[in-house]
Design a protein around this motif. Structure first.
Motif, mmCIF file in Angstrom:
data_model
loop_
_atom_site.group_PDB
_atom_site.id
_atom_site.type_symbol
_atom_site.label_atom_id
_atom_site.label_comp_id
_atom_site.label_asym_id
_atom_site.label_seq_id
_atom_site.Cartn_x
_atom_site.Cartn_y
_atom_site.Cartn_z
ATOM 1 N N UNK A 31 0.821 -1.215 0.000
ATOM 2 C CA UNK A 31 0.000 0.000 0.000
ATOM 3 C C UNK A 31 0.858 1.269 0.000
ATOM 4 N N UNK A 32 2.137 1.120 -0.357
ATOM 5 C CA UNK A 32 3.004 2.281 -0.507
ATOM 6 C C UNK A 32 3.624 2.798 0.773
ATOM 7 N N UNK A 33 3.532 2.027 1.854
ATOM 8 C CA UNK A 33 4.141 2.425 3.131
ATOM 9 C C UNK A 33 5.405 1.586 3.308
ATOM 10 N N UNK A 34 6.562 2.230 3.126
ATOM 11 C CA UNK A 34 7.836 1.522 3.168
ATOM 12 C C UNK A 34 8.632 1.830 4.433
ATOM 13 N N UNK A 35 8.065 2.592 5.336
ATOM 14 C CA UNK A 35 8.778 2.985 6.548
ATOM 15 C C UNK A 35 9.196 1.783 7.378
ATOM 16 N N UNK A 36 10.331 1.936 8.032
ATOM 17 C CA UNK A 36 10.806 0.962 9.002
ATOM 18 C C UNK A 36 10.741 1.664 10.354
ATOM 19 N N UNK A 37 10.084 1.053 11.304
ATOM 20 C CA UNK A 37 9.882 1.687 12.601
ATOM 21 C C UNK A 37 11.055 1.412 13.539
ATOM 22 N N UNK A 38 11.427 2.456 14.316
ATOM 23 C CA UNK A 38 12.599 2.419 15.176
ATOM 24 C C UNK A 38 12.273 2.498 16.666
ATOM 25 N N UNK A 39 11.076 2.981 17.007
ATOM 26 C CA UNK A 39 10.760 3.236 18.411
ATOM 27 C C UNK A 39 9.263 3.069 18.612
ATOM 28 N N UNK A 40 8.869 2.518 19.759
ATOM 29 C CA UNK A 40 7.464 2.422 20.145
ATOM 30 C C UNK A 40 7.227 3.297 21.372
ATOM 31 N N UNK A 41 6.095 4.022 21.385
ATOM 32 C CA UNK A 41 5.735 4.892 22.503
ATOM 33 C C UNK A 41 4.360 4.515 23.037
ATOM 34 N N UNK A 42 4.142 4.791 24.318
ATOM 35 C CA UNK A 42 2.877 4.508 24.993
ATOM 36 C C UNK A 42 2.496 5.742 25.795
ATOM 37 N N UNK A 43 1.353 6.331 25.476
ATOM 38 C CA UNK A 43 0.877 7.537 26.148
ATOM 39 C C UNK A 43 -0.386 7.205 26.943
ATOM 40 N N UNK A 44 -0.455 7.698 28.176
ATOM 41 C CA UNK A 44 -1.655 7.535 29.009
ATOM 42 C C UNK A 44 -2.132 8.926 29.399
ATOM 43 N N UNK A 45 -3.402 9.200 29.134
ATOM 44 C CA UNK A 45 -4.005 10.481 29.505
ATOM 45 C C UNK A 45 -5.133 10.214 30.489
ATOM 46 N N UNK A 46 -5.039 10.813 31.675
ATOM 47 C CA UNK A 46 -6.010 10.555 32.734
ATOM 48 C C UNK A 46 -7.376 11.162 32.450
ATOM 49 N N UNK A 47 -7.404 12.333 31.806
ATOM 50 C CA UNK A 47 -8.667 13.063 31.638
ATOM 51 C C UNK A 47 -9.069 13.185 30.175
ATOM 52 N N UNK A 48 -10.376 13.257 29.948
ATOM 53 C CA UNK A 48 -10.888 13.612 28.623
ATOM 54 C C UNK A 48 -10.480 15.061 28.350
ATOM 55 N N UNK A 49 -10.404 15.434 27.068
ATOM 56 C CA UNK A 49 -10.017 16.777 26.607
ATOM 57 C C UNK A 49 -8.523 17.053 26.747
ATOM 58 N N UNK A 50 -7.722 16.019 26.961
ATOM 59 C CA UNK A 50 -6.274 16.188 26.949
ATOM 60 C C UNK A 50 -5.831 16.273 25.494
ATOM 61 N N UNK A 51 -5.142 17.360 25.152
ATOM 62 C CA UNK A 51 -4.642 17.549 23.796
ATOM 63 C C UNK A 51 -3.133 17.356 23.815
ATOM 64 N N UNK A 52 -2.662 16.518 22.919
ATOM 65 C CA UNK A 52 -1.227 16.300 22.737
ATOM 66 C C UNK A 52 -0.914 16.661 21.286
ATOM 67 N N UNK A 53 -0.194 17.749 21.096
ATOM 68 C CA UNK A 53 0.148 18.153 19.743
ATOM 69 C C UNK A 53 -0.209 19.594 19.493
ATOM 70 N N UNK A 54 0.094 19.972 18.353
ATOM 71 C CA UNK A 54 0.539 19.318 17.132
ATOM 72 C C UNK A 54 2.062 19.202 17.147
ATOM 73 N N UNK A 55 2.566 17.986 17.035
ATOM 74 C CA UNK A 55 3.995 17.715 17.143
ATOM 75 C C UNK A 55 4.566 17.182 15.834
ATOM 76 N N UNK A 56 5.859 17.401 15.649
ATOM 77 C CA UNK A 56 6.609 16.815 14.537
ATOM 78 C C UNK A 56 8.080 16.818 14.928
ATOM 79 N N UNK A 57 8.860 16.028 14.196
ATOM 80 C CA UNK A 57 10.322 16.082 14.309
ATOM 81 C C UNK A 57 10.879 16.425 12.941
#
Length: 185
Positions: A37-63
């Motif tokens: 399907x045209x996705x050739x990326x190789x993944x290097x890292x896995x992340x796990x995020x936990x948000x306690x409350x509804x309406x938690x906004x994370x972002x907009x992020x990029x590297x």
């Protein structure tokens, strides 16, 4: 199943689940299937995020390069509205966004390639998000764009005043002052 979105290269992935009397099983990532399907990326890292409350906004992020990250995002508990914004200068969709509801129930994933800003808002308390990244975390390359920037105009489904933000996200740059490190090829 892998579906296109309104933004080129951002895709919704719905893994095939196998269920029996013991429970269920799925492949959340298969390099060969993604490549079809045209996705050739190789993944290097896995992340796990936990948000306690509804309406938690994370972002907009990029590297930025040389540690630009593509991401494959999924929810294992709760519900998020997941958002990708095209930040590739010269792209016909520059500054445009797409959103997808991801939940533990619908089991959908969102693939966001490098060159896009990413963020999400939690719709339920105790939400857990897992995401694979194509490069390691490099703080010297990270960038943030204001989640509620009027020029982008994302509909997060919440009043921006109700958003729970980190200090970094609260101080994020607006889109008008943003200088993209990505050029559309």
């Amino acid at each position: 199943m892998i579906e296109e979105t309104a933004l080129p290269d951002v895709k919704v992935v719905t893994p095939r689940w196998f269920e029996d009397h013991r429970g269920a099983f799925c492949e959340t990532y298969n390099r060969k299937t993604f490549a079809k399907h045209g996705i050739y990326d190789v993944f290097q890292q896995d992340n796990h995020s936990i948000s306690a409350a509804a309406n938690t906004v994370r972002g907009l992020h990029f590297q930025a390069p040389p540690h630009a990250q593509g991401k494959l995002i999924r929810v294992v508990a709760g519900v998020i509205l997941d958002v990708a914004v095209d930040i590739r200068e010269g792209s016909r969709t520059y500054g445009k966004w797409v959103s997808v509801l991801l939940s533990a129930e619908n089991r959908k994933q969102l693939y966001v390639p490098a060159g896009f800003a990413h963020g999400f808002v939690t719709k339920t308390p105790d939400t857990e998000v897992l995401y694979k990244c194509t490069d390691i975390y490099a703080p010297e390359c990270e960038g943030t764009i204001r989640f509620d920037d009027p020029e982008i105009g994302i509909d997060w489904g919440i009043d921006p005043g109700d958003a729970i933000l980190s200090d970094k996200d609260a101080k994020a740059t607006g889109f008008a002052a943003f200088s993209s490190p990505f050029v559309y090829a």
